[in-house]
Scaffold this motif. Structure first.
Motif, short mmCIF file in Angstrom:
data_model
loop_
_atom_site.label_atom_id
_atom_site.label_comp_id
_atom_site.label_asym_id
_atom_site.label_seq_id
_atom_site.Cartn_x
_atom_site.Cartn_y
_atom_site.Cartn_z
N ASP A 1 27.28 -12.62 97.38
CA ASP A 1 28.08 -13.82 97.20
C ASP A 1 28.07 -14.29 95.75
O ASP A 1 29.07 -14.82 95.26
N SER A 2 26.95 -14.10 95.07
CA SER A 2 26.89 -14.49 93.65
C SER A 2 27.83 -13.62 92.81
O SER A 2 28.44 -14.10 91.84
N GLN A 3 27.95 -12.33 93.18
CA GLN A 3 28.90 -11.46 92.46
C GLN A 3 30.33 -11.89 92.73
O GLN A 3 31.18 -11.88 91.82
N ILE A 4 30.63 -12.27 93.97
CA ILE A 4 31.97 -12.75 94.30
C ILE A 4 32.30 -13.99 93.47
O ILE A 4 33.38 -14.11 92.90
N GLN A 5 31.35 -14.91 93.39
CA GLN A 5 31.57 -16.14 92.61
C GLN A 5 31.83 -15.84 91.15
O GLN A 5 32.65 -16.48 90.51
N SER A 6 31.13 -14.82 90.62
CA SER A 6 31.31 -14.46 89.22
C SER A 6 32.67 -13.82 88.97
O SER A 6 33.35 -14.14 87.99
N ASP A 7 33.08 -12.92 89.88
CA ASP A 7 34.33 -12.19 89.68
C ASP A 7 35.56 -12.97 90.11
O ASP A 7 36.64 -12.79 89.55
N ARG A 8 35.41 -13.80 91.13
CA ARG A 8 36.56 -14.56 91.65
C ARG A 8 36.20 -16.04 91.77
O ARG A 8 36.03 -16.58 92.87
N PRO A 9 36.06 -16.71 90.65
CA PRO A 9 35.59 -18.11 90.67
C PRO A 9 36.58 -19.08 91.29
O PRO A 9 36.23 -20.25 91.53
N GLU A 10 37.81 -18.62 91.57
CA GLU A 10 38.77 -19.55 92.17
C GLU A 10 38.39 -19.96 93.59
O GLU A 10 38.82 -20.99 94.09
N LEU A 11 37.56 -19.12 94.27
CA LEU A 11 37.08 -19.47 95.61
C LEU A 11 35.60 -19.84 95.50
O LEU A 11 34.75 -19.00 95.27
#
Length: 357
Positions: free
Chosen positions: A95-105
């Motif tokens: 989830d931390s990688q998702i936040q880094s790559d797609r901060p819009e969500l």
């Protein structure tokens, strides 16, 4: 006196000239050497730059792996989600990688106000409109599906990974392992002493989360034992952390939970499980790391046994999505797509689980 001063001034001037010449000479020498090195190395640097540029272009052109960046239709929104404590390493790593790559969500994990966090409590919060999607270590129940329909929507479960269900005991307990049936009989109160399953003459103390809060289940939905009341000797715990603490001081204790959650613990020992007593498979990679070797070494999940199905108790990892054609469904869909990309599946395995692709 004047002659003496003149000589001193002359000597000082000569020294200054000498030092100035020395400095200028050094600078010129460094410039010549630097220029020569630049001339010699320039072709190599240009060549390396060209090679690196070519490699980058080749990689970008030849790569077909799906990543978080390739996921389309990601809403620009903030999301509350919750659920299984077994997913903790996924939340930390994936989830931390998702936040880094797609901060819009923006993702925010929410604990229940009452009761312990887990798959069951997370699904209840989703049904009550307090979460947008849920991370679950068990499938939906018929009752949960019925509750959703009563509220005008349905729930969908999408599998994104796999885990094992490990059975752990006090490290001092000497027992070869358990069959799935023996484990179930222990929790139904039918087997009450370890000598009934090849262990010492010692009363069994089963620990469990309450069924309504449990992260994982040992009675599958198609089992004849589904819905049966647990034995009166079962001691209920708030969380896996509490269970591990109780096991460390209870010689006859036993507990079941996500293998990823309990295998690395130093104060408990995982037992091999099998469909029959002569087909026992360890949930850990052999050899077993003893409590004396821990924490310098820690037991790891037997991923091969999970992948090939030889380990008999598997916990599938699901994202539970509210099918209401609204923002919750859009957010749940996007999160699931992230986890099912090549990048997401690799990250799930790095978090200690088994992917599904």
């Amino acid at each position: 006196m004047d002659n003496t001063n003149q000589r001193k001034a002359l000597i000082s001037g000569e020294i200054a000239l000498f030092l100035r010449g020395l400095i200028i000479g050094k600078v010129l020498t460094l410039m010549v050497i630097g220029g020569l090195l630049w001339w010699l190395l320039r072709p190599n640097l240009a060549s390396r730059t060209s090679i690196n540029s070519s490699n980058q272009n080749f990689n970008s052109l030849s790569s077909t792996a799906s990543t978080f960046q390739t996921v389309a239709d990601v809403p620009t929104d903030s999301s509350n989600y919750g659920g299984s404590t077994a997913w903790a390493s996924i939340r930390q790593l994936v989830d931390s990688q998702i936040q880094s790559d797609r901060p819009e969500l923006q993702l925010r994990y929410v604990n229940p106000v009452n009761g312990s966090p887990g798959s069951s409590s997370g699904i209840r919060m989703l049904l009550d409109g307090k979460l947008d999607f849920v991370q679950s270590s068990r499938p939906l129940t018929d009752e949960e599906q019925a509750m959703a329909k009563e509220r005008g929507f349905t729930l969908e479960q999408r599998q994104v990974g796999r885990d094992g269900i490990a059975v752990v005991v006090n490290p001092s307990l000497n027992v070869p392992g358990l069959t799935v049936d023996q484990l179930q009989q222990i929790y139904l109160g039918k087997i009450t002493n370890w000598n009934q399953v090849g262990g010492p003459n010692l009363a069994i103390t089963p620990f469990s989360q309450r069924p309504k809060d449990a992260d994982t289940v040992i009675f599958s939905s198609n089992s004849d034992l589904k819905g049966q009341t647990l034995g009166s000797n079962v001691q209920y715990v708030y969380s896996t952390t509490e269970a591990v603490r109780q096991l460390s001081k209870t010689p006859g204790g036993v507990y079941y939970a996500s293998a990823r959650s309990v295998l690395p613990q130093c104060s408990v020992k995982a037992l091999p499980l099998g469909s029959t007593s002569n087909q026992l498979v360890p949930p850990y990679r052999e050899p077993l790391v003893s409590s004396e070797q821990c924490p310098r070494q820690r037991n790891q999940l037997n991923t091969q046994a999970i992948k090939d199905g030889s380990y008999p108790m598997i916990a599938n990892l699901f994202v539970i999505i509210k099918q209401n054609k609204g923002r919750e469904q859009q957010i749940g869909d996007a999160y699931t797509k992230f986890l099912l990309t090549d990048q997401g599946q690799r990250a799930i395995e790095q978090a200690g689980f088994v992917g599904v692709r």
